[in-house]
Design a protein around this motif. Structure first.
Motif, PDB file in Angstrom:
ATOM      1  N   GLU A 132      -8.290   2.096  -5.415  1.00 52.71           N
ATOM      2  CA  GLU A 132      -8.479   2.870  -4.189  1.00 52.71           C
ATOM      3  C   GLU A 132      -9.501   3.973  -4.466  1.00 52.71           C
ATOM      4  O   GLU A 132      -9.962   4.152  -5.586  1.00 52.71           O
ATOM      5  N   GLY A 178       0.889   3.225  -3.223  1.00 53.28           N
ATOM      6  CA  GLY A 178      -0.235   4.055  -3.615  1.00 53.28           C
ATOM      7  C   GLY A 178      -0.250   5.412  -2.974  1.00 53.28           C
ATOM      8  O   GLY A 178      -1.126   6.216  -3.278  1.00 53.28           O
ATOM      9  N   THR A 179       0.685   5.706  -2.100  1.00 56.36           N
ATOM     10  CA  THR A 179       0.707   7.011  -1.476  1.00 56.36           C
ATOM     11  C   THR A 179       1.192   8.056  -2.470  1.00 56.36           C
ATOM     12  O   THR A 179       1.947   7.756  -3.393  1.00 56.36           O
ATOM     13  N   VAL A 180       0.741   9.281  -2.271  1.00 56.69           N
ATOM     14  CA  VAL A 180       1.177  10.365  -3.142  1.00 56.69           C
ATOM     15  C   VAL A 180       2.680  10.578  -3.013  1.00 56.69           C
ATOM     16  O   VAL A 180       3.386  10.807  -3.995  1.00 56.69           O
ATOM     17  N   LEU A 181       3.195  10.459  -1.788  1.00 58.76           N
ATOM     18  CA  LEU A 181       4.624  10.657  -1.566  1.00 58.76           C
ATOM     19  C   LEU A 181       5.444   9.612  -2.310  1.00 58.76           C
ATOM     20  O   LEU A 181       6.476   9.917  -2.915  1.00 58.76           O
ATOM     21  N   GLY A 182       4.988   8.349  -2.271  1.00 58.89           N
ATOM     22  CA  GLY A 182       5.737   7.293  -2.944  1.00 58.89           C
ATOM     23  C   GLY A 182       5.770   7.467  -4.447  1.00 58.89           C
ATOM     24  O   GLY A 182       6.810   7.293  -5.086  1.00 58.89           O
ATOM     25  N   ARG A 225      -6.197   6.403  -8.019  1.00 58.31           N
ATOM     26  CA  ARG A 225      -4.808   6.722  -8.331  1.00 58.31           C
ATOM     27  C   ARG A 225      -3.926   5.484  -8.354  1.00 58.31           C
ATOM     28  O   ARG A 225      -2.802   5.548  -8.837  1.00 58.31           O
ATOM     29  N   TRP A 226      -4.390   4.363  -7.820  1.00 62.74           N
ATOM     30  CA  TRP A 226      -3.635   3.124  -7.883  1.00 62.74           C
ATOM     31  C   TRP A 226      -4.597   1.954  -7.749  1.00 62.74           C
ATOM     32  O   TRP A 226      -5.706   2.086  -7.220  1.00 62.74           O
ATOM     33  N   ARG A 234       0.814  -1.208   0.000  1.00 63.87           N
ATOM     34  CA  ARG A 234       0.000   0.000   0.000  1.00 63.87           C
ATOM     35  C   ARG A 234       0.850   1.261   0.000  1.00 63.87           C
ATOM     36  O   ARG A 234       0.349   2.345  -0.325  1.00 63.87           O
ATOM     37  N   ALA A 235       2.117   1.153   0.345  1.00 64.87           N
ATOM     38  CA  ALA A 235       2.984   2.330   0.305  1.00 64.87           C
ATOM     39  C   ALA A 235       3.173   2.829  -1.118  1.00 64.87           C
ATOM     40  O   ALA A 235       3.456   4.006  -1.333  1.00 64.87           O
TER      41      ALA A 235
END
Length: 239
Positions: free
Chosen positions: A95, A31-35, A99-100, A28-29
């Motif tokens: 999600e 899918g984060t915006v930061l990643g 976005r992912w 799930r990391a």
């Protein structure tokens, strides 16, 4: 099992691949915006021109791996991908903000998915978990004639990139037979105070007739200015 990328050509890898190794620690990391934006910045690509693919097991005891696709928010592409997997009866989970998405590896439609990715994104960043460690490679779509200039390193032989390069061995220095004579420390001399420079008087403004628009008469204004002049003299002489 290694992911075979179709409709893309491998063009390089990330110069510091270990910086993106955190994306394989938690599915799930990715899918984060930061990643996602961190991965795009690592290769010098614009977010709208790159798709990120992370392939790993959700848990160590899972039988199959998961494929996570991350891209900049694009409702048209997300809708087309959802319709493709729904028509084939394959599981696909998006999600909330589309976005992912996550796809089980047995249900991954490689030909169709790669064709859609190649038609939409010039660049594909693949991070695949393997027994030897994460492999990170950057691919360019063959459907585009021009690709963005990316900050990449050349692919090694076999296109196997380990996230953490082996650390060089540090050999101990040979012992010298010469006798080391310790140096005696010099007695510290008392610090000499620096000579104080003589304060120079500040240039004062000459007296002039005051013309002010504030609600003060000339006598009060002159008194205020004289007090300020005396303050400047004290500061310049004794400051």
């Amino acid at each position: 099992m290694s992911i075979a990328v179709r409709f893309f050509n491998a063009i390089g890898t990330v110069p510091h691949a270990e910086r993106l190794a955190f994306l394989t620690q938690d599915v799930r990391a990715a899918g984060t915006v930061l990643g996602f934006y961190g991965a795009a910045a690592a290769i010098g690509a614009k977010p709208a021109e790159v798709a990120l693919m992370v392939v790993r097991r959700y848990r160590p005891d899972d039988k199959h791996r998961q494929i996570v696709l991350v891209f900049q928010q694009d409702p048209a592409f997300a809708s087309a991908l959802s319709k493709l997997y729904a028509a084939r009866g394959k599981p696909l989970g998006f999600e909330a903000q589309n976005r992912w998405c996550a796809i089980p590896e047995p249900g991954f439609l490689a030909e169709e998915t790669y064709a859609m990715l190649a038609a939409r994104f010039p660049t594909l960043l693949l991070i695949e978990e393997s027994p030897e460690g994460p492999r990170i490679a950057v691919h360019a779509s063959t459907g585009f004639k021009q690709h963005p200039r990316l900050k990449l390193s050349p692919l090694p032989k076999g296109a196997t990139i380990k996230a953490e390069p082996p650390k060089p061995e540090i050999k101990p220095a040979p012992k010298s037979s010469a006798k080391v004579v310790p140096l005696r420390p010099k007695p510290a001399s008392a610090p000499q105070p620096a000579p104080r420079a003589k304060a120079q008087p500040l240039p004062l403004a000459r007296k002039r007739r005051l013309r002010s628009a504030v609600a003060l008469n000339e006598r009060v204004e002159r008194q205020v200015v004289d007090e300020f002049r005396r303050l400047l003299q004290v500061v310049s002489l004794y400051g």
